[in-house]
Each structure stands twice: as C-alpha cells, then as structure tokens.
Design a protein around this motif. Structure first.
Motif, PDB file in Angstrom:
ATOM      1  N   ARG A 197     -12.923   4.050  -2.755  1.00  0.00           N
ATOM      2  CA  ARG A 197     -12.874   2.760  -3.452  1.00  0.00           C
ATOM      3  C   ARG A 197     -14.191   2.035  -3.185  1.00  0.00           C
ATOM      4  O   ARG A 197     -14.570   1.830  -2.033  1.00  0.00           O
ATOM      5  CB  ARG A 197     -11.695   1.924  -2.962  1.00  0.00           C
ATOM      6  CG  ARG A 197     -11.540   0.600  -3.717  1.00  0.00           C
ATOM      7  CD  ARG A 197     -10.281  -0.146  -3.360  1.00  0.00           C
ATOM      8  NE  ARG A 197     -10.230  -0.567  -1.970  1.00  0.00           N
ATOM      9  CZ  ARG A 197      -9.469  -1.577  -1.523  1.00  0.00           C
ATOM     10  NH1 ARG A 197      -8.705  -2.253  -2.356  1.00  0.00           N
ATOM     11  NH2 ARG A 197      -9.468  -1.888  -0.242  1.00  0.00           N
ATOM     12  N   ALA A 224       0.823  -1.210   0.000  1.00  0.00           N
ATOM     13  CA  ALA A 224       0.000   0.000   0.000  1.00  0.00           C
ATOM     14  C   ALA A 224       0.859   1.264   0.000  1.00  0.00           C
ATOM     15  O   ALA A 224       1.967   1.288   0.549  1.00  0.00           O
ATOM     16  CB  ALA A 224      -0.921  -0.006   1.209  1.00  0.00           C
ATOM     17  N   ASN A 225       0.328   2.296  -0.668  1.00  0.00           N
ATOM     18  CA  ASN A 225       0.921   3.637  -0.648  1.00  0.00           C
ATOM     19  C   ASN A 225       2.407   3.611  -1.011  1.00  0.00           C
ATOM     20  O   ASN A 225       3.238   4.198  -0.316  1.00  0.00           O
ATOM     21  CB  ASN A 225       0.714   4.275   0.731  1.00  0.00           C
ATOM     22  CG  ASN A 225       1.044   5.759   0.745  1.00  0.00           C
ATOM     23  OD1 ASN A 225       0.848   6.456  -0.249  1.00  0.00           O
ATOM     24  ND2 ASN A 225       1.544   6.249   1.862  1.00  0.00           N
ATOM     25  N   PRO A 251      -5.011   0.675  -3.754  1.00  0.00           N
ATOM     26  CA  PRO A 251      -4.366   1.222  -2.556  1.00  0.00           C
ATOM     27  C   PRO A 251      -2.854   1.374  -2.668  1.00  0.00           C
ATOM     28  O   PRO A 251      -2.239   2.066  -1.847  1.00  0.00           O
ATOM     29  CB  PRO A 251      -4.724   0.211  -1.458  1.00  0.00           C
ATOM     30  CG  PRO A 251      -5.932  -0.504  -1.967  1.00  0.00           C
ATOM     31  CD  PRO A 251      -5.739  -0.572  -3.451  1.00  0.00           C
TER      32      PRO A 251
END
Length: 243
Positions: free
Chosen positions: A229, A142-143, A169
């Motif tokens: 989302r 993620a990120n 994500p």
C-alpha cells in the motif's frame, strides 16, 4: 509512632522504577495521521437519491443475482455493502451468504442509514449490521471482508484516493472489491472504466475482472489488493486524460 514519609517515598520510587522497566511507555504518542492525499482530478457527482432504480425493475432484469454470481458470493462469506442506500443489495446479499455469513451495510447519510436499519430489523436479518460511514473513510475492520460492494456510488466519493487507501487493509487475503457503475462521465453519475482502473491502481489495487453488464446499468469491475500500500505522499492522481 515513626514517621510515614520515608515509607511513602520508597513506594513512589518503586512505582517510578516500574515505569522505566520497558514494559510500559512513559509517554503515550498519538498515531500519526496519514496524508495529505491527492485530490481527484475530475468532477464529483452529488448524492441525489438512496436508490438507483426500483427494486422491482432491477429484479425483473435479474441484476442482483447476476452480480452476485459474477462476484462469486457464497454461503458463509463476510461482505460489506458501501453506499447501501435503501438496501437492495444488502437484503439479497444477506440471503446469499446465509446464517453463517455476515453483511455490513454502510451509508454516509444518517437518515438513510436509519431507514435501512429499520428495514433490517423489520425483516429480522440477524446476519446484517448497519452503520454510518464517513465520506473519506469507511472505517472497516482490518482483514475482515471477502467482498466489498460499491454499487453505483463510486463517482460520489469526494476523496477517492483516501477512501480506497483506508479501505484496502479490510480485505482478506483473497478478498475482492466489486464495483458496479455506468460507463459515463462522473458528473453524469458514472465512472469511465479506464479512469476507475487508474484510480484503484494508484492506491495499490490490481483489476482482476471486467464485464459489461447492462442489467446493472453499465459494467462490473473487480479489484484485489496488490503489493505494498503506497504512502499517501507517493500517490499520483489520475488525470482526466487517463480515460
């Protein structure tokens, strides 16, 4: 000697009370898997080759340089190359992002992944990692990514809504997904631009750029995460008429 049973029972009681103080859950619950996701209302192209064209022919047309310029690839970026194949973009992205950048190259075919890993090791690309992806889940942290490249592979994704949902994500705040594909039907190894946009928007992306790009075999489209989302149950599949 005094009996040890009372002491053992006292210790057990302390442990049980410690488990009830709210610091640790007594019952560990498995995270609920999302789904089901809608099926794609279109043919899915088969994977026929780890390459779209020869690297020499692509370089003569200036493909990678033009695509990386339009995608604004800069030193220090972190980029994912999904469906990396033999590594045409992986190698060139590694040079563009430099020693302070990172490239994660993925393929879902183990033999292709292994061949690319051998190439990366042979060329001593210390800023590149190679891993095996999953057909419906790129398993990206993620990120983490400034750019995610999907070059001549989107039409081969059998579960596009799940794939895009799970991928979302992993984008950083200003991250972009860069899609290069041909403007033809999916069964003919392309994706009509309107269909591509519809499928991305269904999962919570917004198209921010589009450019016809004959040197890359069709077009380049860019997307960013936009808004919430959606829950998988709320995703509405695009119909072929959306083209």
């Amino acid at each position: 000697m005094p009996p040890r049973a009372p002491l053992a029972l006292t210790a057990l009681a302390v442990l049980l009370l410690a488990g009830c103080d709210g610091s640790q859950p007594l019952i560990k619950r498995q995270a609920k898997e999302p789904g089901p996701f809608p099926a794609a209302d279109r043919p899915i192209a088969s994977i026929v080759s780890p390459r779209w064209s020869t690297e020499e022919a692509r370089d003569r047309l200036g493909e990678a340089g033009r695509v990386m310029d339009l995608a604004d690839i800069r030193p220090g970026m972190t980029v994912a190359d999904l469906g990396a194949g033999e590594g045409y973009y992986t190698i060139r992205l590694a040079a563009r992002v430099g020693k302070n950048g990172r490239v994660l190259a993925e393929d879902i075919v183990p033999a292709v992944r292994d061949a690319l890993a051998d190439r990366v090791a042979r060329e001593r690309l210390d800023n590149v990692s190679v891993r095996l992806g999953m057909p419906a889940d790129p398993r990206l942290p993620a990120n983490s990514f400034d750019r995610i490249f999907m070059v001549h592979m989107y039409h081969e994704i059998a579960q596009p809504y799940e794939f895009l949902w799970r991928m979302r994500p992993s984008l950083r705040r200003d991250g972009l997904v860069v899609v290069v594909d041909a403007d033809r039907t999916t069964e003919n190894h392309g994706t009509p631009p309107r269909l591509l946009r519809c499928e991305f928007e269904a999962v919570g992306y917004a198209q921010v750029g589009f450019r016809e790009l004959r040197s890359a075999g069709g077009y380049l489209a860019t997307f960013r995460a936009a808004g919430r989302r959606p829950d998988p149950a709320d995703i509405v599949a695009c119909r072929m008429g959306a083209r």
